[in-house]
Design an enzyme around this catalytic site. Structure first.
Site, short mmCIF file in Angstrom:
data_model
loop_
_atom_site.label_atom_id
_atom_site.label_comp_id
_atom_site.label_asym_id
_atom_site.label_seq_id
_atom_site.Cartn_x
_atom_site.Cartn_y
_atom_site.Cartn_z
CB SER A 26 -0.89 0.02 1.25
OG SER A 26 -1.82 -1.02 1.19
CG ASP A 317 -5.74 -6.64 2.36
OD1 ASP A 317 -6.88 -6.76 1.87
OD2 ASP A 317 -4.97 -5.71 2.05
C1 S3P Z 1 -5.73 -1.10 0.05
C2 S3P Z 1 -6.98 -1.02 0.62
C3 S3P Z 1 -7.83 -2.19 0.86
C4 S3P Z 1 -7.04 -3.49 0.77
C5 S3P Z 1 -6.11 -3.52 -0.39
C6 S3P Z 1 -5.11 -2.38 -0.31
C7 S3P Z 1 -4.97 0.14 -0.17
O1 S3P Z 1 -8.86 -2.21 -0.09
O2 S3P Z 1 -7.91 -4.60 0.74
O3 S3P Z 1 -5.39 -4.73 -0.44
O4 S3P Z 1 -3.73 0.09 -0.35
O5 S3P Z 1 -5.60 1.21 -0.16
P1 S3P Z 1 -10.20 -1.34 0.11
O6 S3P Z 1 -9.80 0.05 0.26
O7 S3P Z 1 -11.02 -1.52 -1.12
O8 S3P Z 1 -10.86 -1.91 1.32
#
Ligand code: S3P
Length: 443
Positions: A26, A317
């Site tokens: 992220s 996750d």
């Molecule tokens: C992420 C946000 C999450 C997560 C994804 C990474 C991010 O998704 O599941 O693996 O880096 O902003 P959502 O924002 O759709 O919940």
């Protein structure tokens, strides 16, 4: 091409030692995007080198960003808010995060650009970012009125908005904030619960006028960002596989070093604490906008718990790997309020339940979660199995850990998907002494 890669797992060794976890996915997406938008140079060490983040970096190159990569440091020359028109569609591979965040940034640009991805990404919902970006003034067309990829975005002349997201999603929040950088006036995003806050932290460190108040974020548009030097902390979502392996394999002791320590990401450690896990956390201090921690996981019995409500976004996750821990715990392990799992790289409620059932666990699906029955007294709950990982990296890696804690031999089929987030997965388990227990087989 044409060859399938499987993990064949037969538990033989006891893992032990310390490993450093590769950079957070992220944070890496965000530093590539924000470093490209900013003025001046951004230097990133320890970036995540999985396919998802490399797609985002390739997209930034296509948008005219000069990128140098010496294998350790990735250097980006920021374009101060103005990108070049790309030659063709930007192919984001399997990456929902890269796609949705980049959609926000592209909405600030006057030209038209197209985002697309692999077959799985083409089934994932894009309406959740398209709706607020249209409200800000972007013109977006695409499959099913822009709710599915490919989508084409023509932006510029955006207005700031006040937007309440229907779900707690860092991707939606970040897409709106990234668009807000180039919008006139103030952009305010309010979420039903806290989602990961890396965008806010990084924007603040780069000089944005941004304030967090409860579950709202307020950003003033039009301000310049300056480039940042940063070392990306280890990815907690990747570390979770090694940590749970440390808890479940008899006599194991696994230490993971340099992990990103951010409460919007480490709630899975709180759940494991609640389950009675033998975990030690040693804070390592700040590294730019984020803190770091060393976590030591030692084998021991676990008790089941319920995971629900406001804690879900901070461990979304990690639910597949928490479920593996839950399946070995005394009592019934339950997940609720996690309907978002249905729109991840696979329908993770269905694929987690199917994976655990294959290992012999009694598991039942609900609309927004599942319940698992723990082992009968004196019995092991997991038996060797053949697993179809549904081309979902986190299901594949969770299944490997389940297989390491299971009785007998397992085969996890078609694991090329692990490359999207954690190409070092197998090497790190080998470094911890599992030379014989996991084999990669090409078919
Ligand atoms: C992420 C946000 C999450 C997560 C994804 C990474 C991010 O998704 O599941 O693996 O880096 O902003 P959502 O924002 O759709 O919940």
């Amino acid at each position: 091409m044409g060859t399938r890669r499987d993990f064949v797992v037969k538990p033989r060794e006891t893992p032990g030692g310390t490993v450093t976890i590769p950079g957070d996915k992220s944070v890496t997406h965000r530093i590539f995007l924000l470093g490209s938008w900013a003025s001046g140079t951004t230097r990133v060490r320890g970036a995540n080198r999985g396919d998802d983040c490399m797609r985002t970096l390739a997209a930034m190159r296509s948008l005219g960003v000069e990128v140098e990569d010496d294998g350790v440091t990735i250097t980006l020359r920021g374009r101060d808010g103005a990108f070049a028109v790309p030659d063709g569609p930007l192919d984001m591979g399997n990456s929902g995060t890269g796609t949705r965040l980049l959609a926000g940034l592209l909405a600030t640009q006057k030209f038209s650009s197209t985002l697309t991805g692999d077959e799985s990404l083409k089934t994932r919902p894009m309406g959740r970012v398209v709706t607020p970006l249209r409200k800000m003034g972007a013109v977006i067309t695409g499959n099913r009125d822009g709710s599915l990829l490919p989508i084409t975005i023509e932006g510029g002349a955006l207005e700031g908005i006040e937007y309440s997201t229907p779900v707690a999603s860092a991707q939606v929040k970040s897409a709106v904030l990234l668009a807000g950088l180039g919008a006139a006036g103030e952009t305010v995003v309010t979420e039903p619960a806290h989602s990961r806050d890396h965008t806010e932290r990084m924007m603040a460190a780069m000089g944005a006028d941004i304030v967090c108040e409860g579950t709202s974020v307020r950003l003033q548009g039009g301000g310049a960002l300056r480039g940042l030097e940063m070392e990306v902390g280890g990815d907690p979502s990747s570390a979770a596989f090694l940590i749970v392996a440390g808890l479940l394999i008899p006599d194991a002791e696994i230490a993971v070093d340099g992990l990103l320590d951010n409460p919007t990401r480490t709630a899975f450690l709180d759940v494991l604490d609640r389950m009675g896990a033998n975990l030690e956390r040693i804070p390592l201090g700040d590294e730019g906008p984020e803190k770091r921690v060393r976590v030591i996981a030692r084998y021991g019995p676990l008790r089941a718990t319920e995971v629900s409500g406001a804690e879900i976004p901070a461990l979304i996750d990690e639910i597949p790997i928490l479920a593996v821990a839950g399946a070995t715990a005394r009592g019934n392990f339950r997940v609720r309020d996690a309907a978002e799992l249905r729109v991840k790289e696979s329908d993770r409620i269905a694929t987690t339940v199917a994976m655990l059932r294959a290992f012999g666990v009694e598991a039942d699906e609900d609309e927004d979660g599942f319940v698992l029955q723990g082992p009968k007294p004196g019995k092991k709950n997991l038996k060797g199995a053949k697993i179809d990982a549904a081309k979902d990296h986190r299901i594949a890696m969770a299944a490997v850990v389940a297989a390491l804690a299971a009785k007998g031999k397992s085969r996890i089929e078609d694991v090329a998907c692990v490359e999207t987030s954690f190409p070092e997965f197998l090497d790190l388990f080998r470094a911890l002494g599992l030379e014989q227990s996991i084999r990669l087989e090409e078919k």
